[in-house]
Design a protein around this motif. Structure first.
Motif, PDB file in Angstrom:
ATOM      1  N   PRO A 148       0.352   2.664  -6.250  1.00 45.68           N
ATOM      2  CA  PRO A 148       1.572   1.688  -5.820  1.00 45.68           C
ATOM      3  C   PRO A 148       1.782   1.765  -4.553  1.00 45.68           C
ATOM      4  CG  PRO A 148       2.281   3.790  -6.530  1.00 45.68           C
ATOM      5  CD  PRO A 148       0.978   3.936  -6.758  1.00 45.68           C
ATOM      6  N   PHE A 149       0.943   1.951  -3.641  1.00 39.26           N
ATOM      7  CA  PHE A 149       1.072   2.005  -2.144  1.00 39.26           C
ATOM      8  C   PHE A 149       1.848   0.870  -1.350  1.00 39.26           C
ATOM      9  CE2 PHE A 149      -2.331   4.734  -3.581  1.00 39.26           C
ATOM     10  CZ  PHE A 149      -1.414   6.288  -3.430  1.00 39.26           C
ATOM     11  N   THR A 150       1.120  -0.134  -1.759  1.00 42.96           N
ATOM     12  CA  THR A 150       1.621  -1.669  -1.238  1.00 42.96           C
ATOM     13  C   THR A 150       2.973  -1.838  -1.861  1.00 42.96           C
ATOM     14  OG1 THR A 150       0.487  -2.819  -3.126  1.00 42.96           O
ATOM     15  CG2 THR A 150      -0.683  -2.639  -0.970  1.00 42.96           C
ATOM     16  N   ARG A 151       3.336  -1.298  -2.884  1.00 42.82           N
ATOM     17  CA  ARG A 151       4.929  -1.657  -3.420  1.00 42.82           C
ATOM     18  C   ARG A 151       5.939  -0.620  -2.814  1.00 42.82           C
ATOM     19  NH1 ARG A 151       4.536  -3.893  -9.495  1.00 42.82           N
ATOM     20  NH2 ARG A 151       2.499  -4.972  -9.158  1.00 42.82           N
ATOM     21  N   VAL A 178      -4.359  -3.412  -3.984  1.00 36.39           N
ATOM     22  CA  VAL A 178      -3.688  -4.376  -3.305  1.00 36.39           C
ATOM     23  C   VAL A 178      -2.423  -4.670  -4.360  1.00 36.39           C
ATOM     24  CG1 VAL A 178      -3.540  -6.900  -2.608  1.00 36.39           C
ATOM     25  CG2 VAL A 178      -5.480  -5.487  -2.265  1.00 36.39           C
ATOM     26  N   SER A 179      -2.457  -4.899  -5.533  1.00 37.12           N
ATOM     27  CA  SER A 179      -1.408  -5.236  -6.330  1.00 37.12           C
ATOM     28  C   SER A 179      -0.463  -4.177  -6.659  1.00 37.12           C
ATOM     29  CB  SER A 179      -1.915  -5.549  -7.901  1.00 37.12           C
ATOM     30  OG  SER A 179      -2.228  -4.499  -8.401  1.00 37.12           O
ATOM     31  N   GLY A 180      -0.983  -2.834  -6.764  1.00 35.33           N
ATOM     32  CA  GLY A 180       0.022  -1.901  -6.758  1.00 35.33           C
ATOM     33  C   GLY A 180       0.269  -1.676  -8.305  1.00 35.33           C
ATOM     34  N   ARG A 181      -0.298  -2.480  -9.227  1.00 34.40           N
ATOM     35  CA  ARG A 181       0.335  -2.351 -10.666  1.00 34.40           C
ATOM     36  C   ARG A 181      -0.223  -1.077 -11.470  1.00 34.40           C
ATOM     37  NH1 ARG A 181      -3.665  -3.861 -14.314  1.00 34.40           N
ATOM     38  NH2 ARG A 181      -5.561  -4.751 -13.461  1.00 34.40           N
ATOM     39  N   ILE A 182       0.627  -0.958 -12.583  1.00 33.80           N
ATOM     40  CA  ILE A 182       0.228   0.105 -13.541  1.00 33.80           C
ATOM     41  C   ILE A 182      -0.929  -0.276 -14.373  1.00 33.80           C
ATOM     42  CG2 ILE A 182       1.062   1.325 -15.575  1.00 33.80           C
ATOM     43  CD1 ILE A 182       2.353   2.346 -12.986  1.00 33.80           C
ATOM     44  N   VAL A 183      -1.883   0.657 -14.394  1.00 33.36           N
ATOM     45  CA  VAL A 183      -3.080   0.415 -15.138  1.00 33.36           C
ATOM     46  C   VAL A 183      -3.156   1.103 -16.521  1.00 33.36           C
ATOM     47  CG1 VAL A 183      -5.628   0.700 -14.808  1.00 33.36           C
ATOM     48  CG2 VAL A 183      -4.436   0.088 -12.846  1.00 33.36           C
TER      49      VAL A 183
END
Length: 294
Positions: A148-151, A178-183
Motif C-alpha cells: 500500500p505504499f502509494t496510498r 501502483v494501485s496499492g490495493r489488497i490482494v
C-alpha cells in the motif's frame, strides 16, 4: 531444542529446522527497527549454523505482519517516525543507509538455507515485502497481501520492485505496486506469489512438513548453490555465463561425497545422509561467495 532470546521475535532450532517468529501479537506484529535488526540477526544465525537445514518464518497470533508500526516505540527509537539522528543523516548522505525492510530482505536474498514462510491473516506492507525472497510462501485461506505504499505517499521498500516482477510478472507487479490495493490469497496463489493455501490452523504444520522433506531428502550444499544460481544467474544476458559456471559445478559435485551418498542411498532405498555442510563446504570459486548472508 536450542533457543535464543530476543525482544520482538523468537528464534528456536529443533529437528534441523530454525523457526523465526515475529512476536508482537498484541500489535499484530507491527514492524519496528528493533524487529528488523532482530530478524536479520536470527536469519544470519540460522544461515551459519551447520545444524540448521531449513528456516521457517512465521508470525505469532492471528496475523503475520500488518506492516510498519508507525508510532509504537518512537520515543525509544524503535518506531519509524522518530527524529532522524546525526548518524542516520550521515548514512543517508553517504548512500549507506538501509531502510528497515531491506535490512531483512537483503539477508534473505543472500542466504544459503531454504526459507519457508507460513503466513495467515494480514501480510501487508513489509508483511508482504519481506516474504518475497523466501523460497516458499505457504498461506492460510483468507490471508490478505498488499503493497500500500502509494496510498501512504511513499514508495515500495525491501527491493520489492526487483523481487515482485520476478515472481508474478511485470504487469501484475505494476498493478499491485501502483494501485496499492489488497490482494486476496486466491489471487496471490494464481499469480505465483503463494505456493499453496491451507486452513489457518494447518499452515504452520504444512510448513514444517515441507521443511522436514527438504531436510531429509536434499543435500544442503546442492540446495545452497542451486538457490543462488537461480537468484544470481536466471537473468543473465545469455545462458553461456551460466553454462560455464554450472559446468565447473557439475564436474566437481558429481565426483564429491554428496553425489556418492545420493547414488548409494538411492540404490539402497533409504534416506540419504549427505556429509556436506553449509557454509563449510560451499565451493570457494562462486562469483557471489561472501561467506553467507550479509
Amino acid at each position: 531444542m536450542s533457543e535464543e532470546r530476543y525482544e520482538q521475535i523468537t528464534y528456536a532450532v529443533a529437528d534441523r529446522v530454525a523457526t523465526v517468529t515475529l512476536n508482537r501479537p498484541e500489535a499484530r506484529n507491527g514492524y519496528t527497527r528493533r524487529m528488523a535488526d532482530e530478524l536479520a540477526s536470527a536469519l544470519r544465525a540460522a544461515d551459519t549454523d551447520q545444524a540448521v537445514r531449513v528456516v521457517v518464518l512465521t508470525g505469532a497470533g492471528k496475523d503475520f505482519c500488518v506492516g510498519a508500526d508507525l508510532a509504537a516505540g518512537s520515543a525509544k527509537g524503535q518506531g519509524f517516525t522518530q527524529k532522524v539522528d546525526d548518524e542516520t543523516a550521515a548514512q543517508v548522505e553517504a548512500g549507506t543507509y538501509q531502510e528497515p525492510a531491506g535490512v531483512v530482505t537483503r539477508v534473505l536474498y543472500a542466504m544459503n538455507k531454504p526459507v519457508i514462510a507460513a503466513v495467515r491473516g494480514a501480510a501487508v506492507g513489509v508483511g508482504s515485502t519481506m516474504l518475497l525472497p523466501a523460497d516458499y510462501r505457504l498461506a492460510a485461506h483468507g490471508t490478505k497481501f498488499g503493497f500500500p505504499f502509494t496510498r501512504r505517499g511513499i514508495v515500495p521498500e525491501g527491493a520489492s520492485a526487483w523481487f515482485l516482477p520476478r515472481l508474478v510478472g511485470l504487469g501484475r507487479a505494476m498493478d499491485w505496486l501502483v494501485s496499492g490495493r489488497i490482494v486476496p490469497a486466491e489471487e496471490a496463489l494464481a499469480a505465483g506469489l503463494v505456493t499453496s493455501l491451507h486452513d489457518a490452523d494447518k499452515v504452520l504444520h504444512a510448513a514444517y512438513e515441507l521443511a522436514a522433506e527438504l531436510a531429509s531428502k536434499t543435500a544442503p550444499v546442492s540446495v545452497a548453490v542451486t538457490r543462488q544460481l537461480v537468484y544470481r544467474m536466471a537473468w543473465a544476458e545469455t545462458p553461456e555465463q551460466v553454462h560455464r559456471l554450472d559446468s565447473r559445478l557439475v564436474f566437481d559435485t558429481v565426483r564429491g561425497p554428496d553425489a556418492k551418498e545420493g547414488v548409494k542411498s538411492f540404490f539402497e532405498r533409504r534416506e540419504p545422509e549427505f556429509p556436506g555442510r553449509v557454509p563449510r563446504d560451499l565451493p570457494g570459486y562462486l562469483p557471489w561467495s561472501d561467506g553467507g548472508a550479509s
